[in-house]
Structure formats: structure tokens, C-alpha cells
Write an enzyme that holds these catalytic residues in place. Sequence first.
Site, PDB file in Angstrom:
ATOM      1  N   LYS A 112      36.961  47.857  30.006  1.00 29.87           N
ATOM      2  CA  LYS A 112      38.382  47.673  30.324  1.00 29.87           C
ATOM      3  C   LYS A 112      39.286  48.551  29.473  1.00 29.87           C
ATOM      4  O   LYS A 112      40.314  49.020  29.948  1.00 29.87           O
ATOM      5  CB  LYS A 112      38.777  46.194  30.175  1.00 29.87           C
ATOM      6  CG  LYS A 112      38.193  45.324  31.287  1.00 29.87           C
ATOM      7  CD  LYS A 112      38.879  43.994  31.402  1.00 29.87           C
ATOM      8  CE  LYS A 112      38.365  43.227  32.605  1.00 29.87           C
ATOM      9  NZ  LYS A 112      38.971  41.924  32.777  1.00 29.87           N
ATOM     10  N   LYS A 195      30.475  46.472  39.488  1.00 35.13           N
ATOM     11  CA  LYS A 195      30.633  45.135  40.073  1.00 35.13           C
ATOM     12  C   LYS A 195      31.931  45.043  40.887  1.00 35.13           C
ATOM     13  O   LYS A 195      32.898  45.742  40.594  1.00 35.13           O
ATOM     14  CB  LYS A 195      30.598  44.052  38.996  1.00 35.13           C
ATOM     15  CG  LYS A 195      31.810  44.022  38.096  1.00 35.13           C
ATOM     16  CD  LYS A 195      31.897  42.701  37.361  1.00 35.13           C
ATOM     17  CE  LYS A 195      33.262  42.592  36.678  1.00 35.13           C
ATOM     18  NZ  LYS A 195      33.740  41.268  36.474  1.00 35.13           N
ATOM     19  N   LYS A 198      38.477  42.275  40.625  1.00 39.54           N
ATOM     20  CA  LYS A 198      39.881  42.064  41.017  1.00 39.54           C
ATOM     21  C   LYS A 198      40.735  43.267  40.666  1.00 39.54           C
ATOM     22  O   LYS A 198      41.679  43.586  41.368  1.00 39.54           O
ATOM     23  CB  LYS A 198      40.466  40.881  40.229  1.00 39.54           C
ATOM     24  CG  LYS A 198      39.980  39.549  40.620  1.00 39.54           C
ATOM     25  CD  LYS A 198      40.858  38.509  39.914  1.00 39.54           C
ATOM     26  CE  LYS A 198      40.020  37.405  39.332  1.00 39.54           C
ATOM     27  NZ  LYS A 198      39.633  37.634  37.939  1.00 39.54           N
TER      28      LYS A 198
HETATM   29  N1  AQP Z   1      31.150  41.006  41.029  1.00 41.60           N
HETATM   30  C1  AQP Z   1      30.842  39.803  40.574  1.00 41.60           C
HETATM   31  N2  AQP Z   1      29.660  39.230  40.917  1.00 41.60           N
HETATM   32  C2  AQP Z   1      29.347  37.969  40.473  1.00 41.60           C
HETATM   33  N3  AQP Z   1      30.185  37.246  39.681  1.00 41.60           N
HETATM   34  C3  AQP Z   1      31.359  37.794  39.316  1.00 41.60           C
HETATM   35  N4  AQP Z   1      32.391  37.348  38.571  1.00 41.60           N
HETATM   36  C4  AQP Z   1      33.359  38.288  38.528  1.00 41.60           C
HETATM   37  N5  AQP Z   1      32.996  39.351  39.229  1.00 41.60           N
HETATM   38  C5  AQP Z   1      31.754  39.087  39.746  1.00 41.60           C
HETATM   39  C6  AQP Z   1      32.417  36.028  37.943  1.00 41.60           C
HETATM   40  O1  AQP Z   1      33.627  35.401  38.330  1.00 41.60           O
HETATM   41  C7  AQP Z   1      34.081  34.578  37.258  1.00 41.60           C
HETATM   42  C8  AQP Z   1      35.517  34.822  36.991  1.00 41.60           C
HETATM   43  O2  AQP Z   1      35.741  36.131  36.553  1.00 41.60           O
HETATM   44  P1  AQP Z   1      37.059  36.450  35.716  1.00 41.60           P
HETATM   45  O3  AQP Z   1      38.250  36.120  36.496  1.00 41.60           O
HETATM   46  O4  AQP Z   1      36.972  35.817  34.392  1.00 41.60           O
HETATM   47  O5  AQP Z   1      37.083  37.956  35.459  1.00 41.60           O
HETATM   48  P2  AQP Z   1      36.067  39.062  35.564  1.00 41.60           P
HETATM   49  O6  AQP Z   1      34.682  38.645  35.272  1.00 41.60           O
HETATM   50  O7  AQP Z   1      36.555  40.150  34.689  1.00 41.60           O
HETATM   51  O8  AQP Z   1      36.208  39.323  37.109  1.00 41.60           O
HETATM   52  P3  AQP Z   1      36.957  40.425  37.841  1.00 41.60           P
HETATM   53  O9  AQP Z   1      37.093  40.006  39.232  1.00 41.60           O
HETATM   54  O10 AQP Z   1      36.272  41.713  37.600  1.00 41.60           O
HETATM   55  O11 AQP Z   1      38.397  40.417  37.219  1.00 41.60           O
HETATM   56  P4  AQP Z   1      39.176  41.575  36.495  1.00 41.60           P
HETATM   57  O12 AQP Z   1      39.046  42.762  37.386  1.00 41.60           O
HETATM   58  O13 AQP Z   1      40.573  41.044  36.368  1.00 41.60           O
HETATM   59  O14 AQP Z   1      38.511  41.775  35.191  1.00 41.60           O
HETATM   60  C9  AQP Z   1      33.186  34.861  36.071  1.00 41.60           C
HETATM   61  O15 AQP Z   1      32.217  33.829  35.968  1.00 41.60           O
HETATM   62  C10 AQP Z   1      32.523  36.146  36.423  1.00 41.60           C
HETATM   63  O16 AQP Z   1      31.238  36.262  35.849  1.00 41.60           O
END
Ligand code: AQP
Length: 329
Positions: A112, A195, A198
Site C-alpha cells: 500500500k 488480489k 476495493k
Molecule cells: N481478494 C480477496 N480474496 C479473499 N479475501 C479477501 N479479502 C480482501 N480481499 C480478498 C478479505 O476481506 C476481508 C476484509 O478486507 P479489508 O476490508 O480489511 O481490506 P483488505 O484486505 O485490504 O481488502 P481490500 O478489498 O483489498 O481493501 P483495500 O483495497 O481498501 O485495501 C479480510 O478478511 C480480507 O482478508
Amino acid sequence: MKKVFSGIQPSGVIHLGNYLGAIKQWVELQDEADQAVFCIVDLHAITVPQDPKTLKQNILSVAALYLAAGIDPNKSIIFVQSSRPEHAELAWILNTVTKMGELSRMTQFKDKSQKTSIESASVGLFDYPVLMAADILLYGTTHVPVGEDQKQHVELARDLALRFNSRYGTTFTVPEPLIRRESARIMGLDDPAKKMSKSAQSALNYIAILDDAETIANKIKRAVTDSESEIKVGAEKPAITNLLNIFAEVSDQSVAEIEQEFQGKNYGQFKKSLAEAIVAYLKPIQEKYDKIIQDEDSLKKILEDGSRRAKILAEKTLLDVKEKIGLGL
Ligand code: AQP
């Protein structure tokens, strides 16, 4: 005792990766756990810049999605992280037993912070895993259902719990991650090497839980594929492997059955069926969401009630922590 804690950041649209990697197993776990706590982790979301109005909307939207997906406030505690000051307070205390080197090794921070530069990344982004450890440890959590990307953070929470316990006497339960093998890592539709996320630059990266049928069909149509036209999993076919995994998750079929069904068929036919399967899978969740989000008062009441229930648990842990350290009068 099985005590479960997990959360999602209201940092954007919830996507299929969040749903399959996390929320889906929360719904199953709330029935078997002795305690289930699901949080909307807004303090985590502000570790990267957020528009205040959008953040407020996203908090309610994520809460409505939890409910629409089947998280039941009679079985689980659902609340907004910033409504409980104990999270930030325990995070500060845990900072004092965390090593700079440990946080420097966190891959999420590396990923990030690379989007801008390490120099301009916030201290909050660097400290994110410590706040997450506080979230988990406040509730005596035994199991943390997350996607694969969060495993390293849960391991840090374990290390901090063990270190604190050995320094000050047994205080924290040592948690372990719960990762579903099949949906541990849903990859981006536009880049199967990363992965689904968001904060991806293009909306073509993800299927949002609230995407309509046309948008889903368009995104799946434009999803990248691999060379050769065979519809089969394999290390050399990361894009089709990802689509097959998603297909299996949203249908009652195994990957092998889907491979069999599409033997000799082309990517176009496969993608059309996949899009239809995703639309059908998300439809009941979307219908429930539409109803829940319209009744903002009831939604806020559920979150306030959740916060009151969380307070009882969190305050107790924090009091114990402060006593052990010798803080206060
Ligand atoms: N691609 C993924 N596959 C499986 N699990 C996923 N998670 C996120 N992306 C995937 C799981 O969703 C939960 C919540 O995630 P988060 O909101 O804490 O943030 P993150 O992991 O950083 O997810 P994002 O979507 O990628 O958000 P941004 O882009 O804002 O950082 C967690 O349990 C995560 O493992």
C-alpha cells in the site's frame, strides 16, 4: 470456547473477494461460535485518505451488507470500530510492545505504501496491524476468519499476545487465523497476479456485491484470460483458474464438474454462464440490502446496540491490561 472476531474496512465497495474470503464464513461461524463479533473497521479505513461524506455512507452500507449476507444481530455483535475508544487505547499500549522491525516486514504496508511512497505513507498505515491486534485481543478472540492476505497480521496479533503475556502475566487469549482454502485469495479480474481489491485503480478489477446484472456481465466479459482456449485449472492458467474458483464458489458445483461441463466449449460460453451464476448468487443478498439500507434508523439502532454489547467485553479486557502494566492510580 470459540470466540470469533473479524471486520471489513468501509474503504470502498465490498467485492466478491471480501464476501467469499470473509463474510461467507462469518455467517456459518456465528452458529457454532460461543461469541461472534463483527466490526466495521472505520479507524483502519482512514489509514489512507477518505472522503468524509463517502466514508459515512460506506459505514452504513457495509453494516447493511453484513445483515443482508446473513449476519444476525441476535447471534452476533455488529458495531462500528470508532464507536468504541478501547480499540485505539489498546492499540497505543500494544505499540509499546511492538518492534519497528516487525511492522516493517508487513507485506500489506509494503504494497500500500508503494502506491504513493514510504515517505508520504501515514504512520497509521504503518501501525495498522497493531490496531488490528487490539481489535482481536480486546474480545478474547480464539479464531479470526480472514482471507489469506490478512494471515500475516493475525500472526502479529499472536506474537503480541504471547509477548505481553510473558512480560506482564497471562492476559490475552492467543488467537489463530481461520482461512477457507477455496476462497482464501480471489484474484483481480483485470490482473490475476494481484488480489481482488476495493482500492484497485479500475472497477474492472472486481465484482462489487451490489453490481447489477449488466455490469457483472460486462466485467466478466472483459476479464483477462490465458493463452490456449482450454477451460482448466493450472499454474500456467492463473486467470481461468481464478474464474473457475469463483464459479465453483457461487454455484453448487465443484471445479472438476465445471471443467467437465465446459470441455470443448470456448471462453465466451464459459464467461456467459459464469456471469449468470454470479448474478443469481448475488440477487437475494442485493434484494435484502435494498430493504435494509432504506431503514437507516433501524440499522443505526442495531449498531448502537452492538456497540453497547462490545463495550462490556472491551472495557473488561482493557481494565485488566492497565492493572497488569501498572497504569493509573
Ligand atoms: N481478494 C480477496 N480474496 C479473499 N479475501 C479477501 N479479502 C480482501 N480481499 C480478498 C478479505 O476481506 C476481508 C476484509 O478486507 P479489508 O476490508 O480489511 O481490506 P483488505 O484486505 O485490504 O481488502 P481490500 O478489498 O483489498 O481493501 P483495500 O483495497 O481498501 O485495501 C479480510 O478478511 C480480507 O482478508
